[in-house]
Motif scaffolding. Structure first.
Motif: not given
Length: 260
Positions: A99-109, A210-212, A52-64
């Motif tokens: 993509c219909a599902k809401p996506v949240v990014s966690a940006i570090q480094g 939310i998707r619409l 129903r939702a996605v959170v995307i981040r990088g492993e460790g202390e960097a996003f990419s």
């Protein structure tokens, strides 16, 4: 959800899929396999009724840290590779937009290149105060294609977009929030917590509404599709040009490029 090699997936909370860009030894730089997976995963997310939702981040202390330099050199040498990556770069953007599902990014480094495309195209972006956001294309010697033309002017305005994209001028998370490039800024040690909280709230909300709403808002990005397509073609034209070799060498040697 299929098995991914460069992306780690799992449940962060009820209905919230966690996607982690996983290449920590190289600050989550995106190689050939990772680039393809970043393009494909949004279709899988869209089809999975449990997400129903996605959170995307990088492993460790960097996003990419952006695109892997060996992949970039292969693109410069080989037309077939260049065309394959061109298609994937297009799909990273359009598959995430669609993509219909809401996506949240966690940006570090550091957040650069293909990783930055995902970070900024997310529906809600949460950046750490000292995150280092930089497009990176012109420093490499190619046009700022990728996601830049489709999203930067809408987020922060044309004047700021030109300044940061033409000069490859970096921004911290605080600076990015101040100009509207990211949704929220958080203390570095709370970035993942804040992003997950947003994703949990989205997952608990009225899914259809939310998707619409996302679909309607993303029509602004679809209107910018021709500009994006042109910018991506211009970027990949640069992979056949003379400046790329110096741009790659400068990155390898950690020095400013000296373009002719």
């Amino acid at each position: 959800m299929r098995e991914y090699e460069k992306l780690k997936t799992g449940w962060a909370a009820d209905g919230v899929l966690s996607v982690v860009i996983s290449e920590p030894a190289r600050r989550n730089a995106v190689d050939r396999r990772g680039h393809r997976e970043l393009a494909e995963i949004w279709r899988d997310v869209d089809r999975d009724d449990d997400v129903r939702a996605v959170v995307i981040r990088g492993e460790g202390e960097a996003f990419s840290a952006g695109g892997d330099l060996s992949m970039i050199e292969e693109m410069a040498r080989d037309h077939a590779t260049r065309m394959r990556v061109f298609g994937e770069a297009r799909d990273i953007v359009y598959n995430l937009v669609n993509c219909a599902k809401p996506v949240v990014s966690a940006i570090q480094g550091p957040a650069v290149g293909a990783g930055l495309a995902v970070a900024l195209l997310a529906d809600v972006s949460v950046a750490g105060r000292t995150a280092r956001i930089i497009d990176g294309h012109t420093r490499l010697g190619v046009a700022a294609g990728d996601h830049a033309a489709i999203i930067w002017p809408l987020l922060c305005g044309m004047a700021k977009a030109k300044y940061h994209l033409l000069l490859c001028e970096p921004l911290t998370g605080e600076q990015a929030e101040a100009i509207g490039l990211v949704s929220l800024c958080a203390d570095d040690d709370r970035v993942h917590e804040v992003a997950l909280d947003v994703a949990v709230r989205l997952a608990a909300g009225p899914a259809e509404a939310i998707r619409l709403t996302k679909y309607a808002l993303n029509n602004w990005l679809r209107l910018a599709g021709p500009s994006f397509d042109a910018s991506l073609a211009m970027e990949f034209l640069g992979f056949t040009g003379p400046d790329l070799e110096e741009g790659v060498q400068a990155l390898r040697e950690r020095r400013p490029p000296r373009f002719s």
